[in-house]
Design an enzyme around this catalytic site. Structure first.
Site, PDB file in Angstrom:
ATOM      1  N   GLY B 248      36.560 -60.900 -21.260  1.00 31.75           N
ATOM      2  CA  GLY B 248      36.802 -62.035 -20.945  1.00 31.75           C
ATOM      3  C   GLY B 248      35.814 -63.242 -22.367  1.00 31.75           C
ATOM      4  N   HIS B 249      35.776 -64.205 -22.077  1.00 33.53           N
ATOM      5  CA  HIS B 249      35.179 -64.807 -23.028  1.00 33.53           C
ATOM      6  C   HIS B 249      33.502 -64.945 -23.028  1.00 33.53           C
ATOM      7  CE1 HIS B 249      35.357 -68.543 -19.649  1.00 33.53           C
ATOM      8  NE2 HIS B 249      35.931 -67.520 -19.229  1.00 33.53           N
TER       9      HIS B 249
END
Lengths: 349, 349, 349
Positions: B248-249
């Site tokens: 994920g970011h």
């Protein structure tokens, strides 16, 4: 839409008609639908007795049902001991009618934008879509359909009647049997995940094996099947693999096994024939699972299974505050168990 | 297939030969195989003592073994304190021989169907495959190989000796170090998953960060690494990531960490150096995991881990009817635990 | 980088300035960053009170904060009751500035390498990237952006302002609303996973339905949404789906539901409106989940949920030797539970 008469349908599917069906044998059937959504001209089916109450209210013009039901029903019926199987055959028949109806010819033959090595060998009646890339030494059997943007690495081999949908990637030297369909975004033959740690860093183990896929296999979208380290990864005949499945290097999957979406097999695991692996299952490496094993969705399998049967390990969903109490209690379960044994002992003394 | 003499092999791998090995130093070695499947002319290895009994029966012509074993064996042996590591090096050597042997030159250089912006800067000795797309501002170092159908967004930067396999996508502004391999279907730099709810709908948070990947990284097939919301997502040097992993970011992954297939890191989680994350693991967002943590397959990590060690949370698979009883009991475990404490109290009163 | 004055920002976002903000209204704001990493000229925000202590030390030149905080602060502030939502709007504004700044025009219009059927209908102001393939009968609304290597099957329909990133695949007849973004590698409309077993082999059920996606939907990278068997698979308006999500055939997802990464919905499951499904969740087939249900990461949902609320089923991670004891105890939990009931009974007799 193209249509087919009820009599032709019966003949095609090898099924008898009930009395109302005989009377309506010239009925034009234009499609297939569920009992609830079927309309005029559509065929429906009843396979699950749970839905029997929907039958009288359905607007379908004809039905596939068991002989027991159909012979008592005053609606046109095709009679089959296995209505679900008959529905599967009927679905293929209507899919065929639809393709004829669609203008698929617009992009047939070998598209001029495809890049095909002069050293590749392409069979008869093969469709190759725009921007496909076929490297040297590739052999493609007859009647294959290679979608747009597909990439086939050097020396890969495909049998007859295969269908690779748009943007599938086959790495070099992968072997695929006859009548294999692979959906978009799947990658067959990427390197297995193998490294030796030298104390400082991971040293790559070159993956010198390949992937062999049998005949009559279907592979969903976004699935990855890695090439073997030394030996090959092998998928048997008739295997069906859903979307986003991961199969590690050197796995073998026996004939006619079905693997649902998002399941992962770590490396060197062997799954038998006629297994049914649910979705989201994880099977760790170097295990053996015998034939005819069913594994429920989201199970973790960390030891071999040597007896056919149904297996599971998932946890049941609960309202969150309840869940938390139980999840915390689970982290102390071994202690609880010990306490209970002590109490038991004390009471029996 | 190309071959190499046993003496050359020993020299290349920096390994000594045993006595039988010296006698057979001119032996032509044509490949690498497991003890069980090796045939005439092939090299095998013994790293796991569990398989020692296969050694005498193996048809391999030479072996990589420890000095203790090799000095007592009357078969040609390369001697290594770490046979598995020596096998890794040998596998790379044989992979190199195979490439020389294959006609890879058929599709080298920059293929004319590739679309390369005039504003991109491409290093020396770069191969760009058919239908690759390279947008403006991209910088590619020397000796890179860009596969068929790869898309590289504006201003992305690659170091030297990188390999992007067919149909990899790099979004704009992604930075990649030297000697990075990315397998087919992986997507680096797509938007992180971020929205603010306005009471009616989700409002997109533009993902203004990017992805930075270090050197000597390998990323499997079908893996996704999202760009950061404000800061960047960062993957350290020497990291190895398997297939279908989701990062994920704003995550950071420390140097030399290994992440197995189908594992997911939610946003803003930090994983240390030299960690080993098993397959199918889920790590929730905003956590910190220190260096040298191992997490077993299919664990759920929902709090930070501040001590090196081995961690797990998966449930063991069982025959299904047994499983169901236990799974139902688990939904009442906190109550059971309370009951036991009450009994205990009563007995000690 | 392009910049914007603080006064213009306030106007664009519809927010008031505090006193220090009014004095600094001509300040040039060049970007957005977190409190910890912001530098001169950058805007930051405080939405989580947990980070309030970072505010005084932050080097940001301006802040989005609540009126309560901003009115007491001697730094330039934009005042919002929902700083996180205001940040979302600001992020879009800065993303827009960045695009203007980048040379995106290099690859605009319809690239000559795209293959577009003469029977397709393309709206105004549509960008089609290199090597995209658009088959016959496709309809694309205005202001769409079709990335490099995208494949759109026959008769698919897209509304206005859609963005398909590189290498997305839409199968034939898929319908997509307005303002839909799909990230790279996602596959919409591949065949659902359906077979009827004939006693020997799996017989394919042709998937005659399609996929309908509403407006204002965003779909991450590597996600797969299968076409229906008879009816269609339907995704509502405003739905946000993360990376590597799998949605089986005939599922319906209600408006404004959010689905995090690596979650899978098996076939024919219905998820309500405004649900929030965590990452790595598995939902088995033929279930109904009502509106406003939250499901925690890595839960397994195997029965319908008929009440809004928060649900979970995952197990908490533990140090491995502890975990093993508890995991083994779990396989005997039903027995333990029975023992405790017997003890209880005995004690109350």
């Amino acid at each position: 839409m193209a249509s087919i008469t009820l009599a032709e349908l019966a003949q095609n599917l090898g099924l008898a008609l009930n009395e109302a069906g005989h009377k309506a044998s010239e009925l034009q059937v234009v499609g297939l639908a569920t009992l609830a959504s079927a309309g005029q001209g559509q065929l429906s089916f009843l396979s699950n007795p749970k839905y029997a109450s929907q039958l009288p209210r359905s607007n379908a013009s004809a039905f596939i049902v068991t002989p027991e039901i159909g012979e008592q029903l005053d609606k046109p019926c095709l009679l089959s001991e296995s209505p679900y199987l008959a529905y599967a055959h009927a679905s293929q028949l209507f899919a065929g009618l639809r393709v004829v109806n669609t203008d698929e010819s617009a992009l047939t033959g070998v598209h001029p934008s495809a890049v095909i090595s002069a050293e590749a060998c392409i069979g008869d009646h093969v469709r190759i879509g725009p921007h496909a890339v076929i490297e040297s030494g590739v052999v493609i059997g007859s009647h294959c359909s290679i979608g747009a943007g597909v990439s086939i690495g050097a020396n890969a081999v495909l049998g007859d009647y295969c269908r690779l949908n748009a943007n599938v990637v086959l790495y070099d030297s992968v072997h695929i049997g006859d009548r294999v369909t692979i959906h978009s975004g799947s990658v067959i033959g990427a390197d297995g995940f193998g490294y030796a740690f030298d104390g400082q860093k991971s040293v790559k183990i070159a993956q010198l094996g390949s992937v062999f896929i049998g005949s009559d296999v279907e592979i969903g979208a976004g699935t990855t099947i890695d090439r073997g380290a030394l030996d090959d990864t092998r998928i048997g005949n008739g295997v069906k693999i859903d979307n986003q499945v991961q199969i590690g290097h050197n796995c073998t999957v026996g004939d006619h096994t079905v693997i649902c979406g998002c399941t992962a097999l770590a490396g060197s695991t062997h799954v038998g024939r006629y297994c049914l692996i649910g979705g989201g299952v994880g099977i760790t490496g170097h295990l053996s699972i015998v034939d005819k094993v069913s594994i429920s969705a989201m199970s973790m399998v960390s030891k071999s299974i040597d007896k056919p049967g149904v297996y599971a390990s998932g946890a049941l969903v609960q309202e969150s505050t309840q869940w938390r109490r139980n999840a915390v209690a689970l982290t102390k379960l071994a202690g609880l168990s010990k306490t209970v044994r002590q109490i038991e002992k004390r009471l029996t003394e």
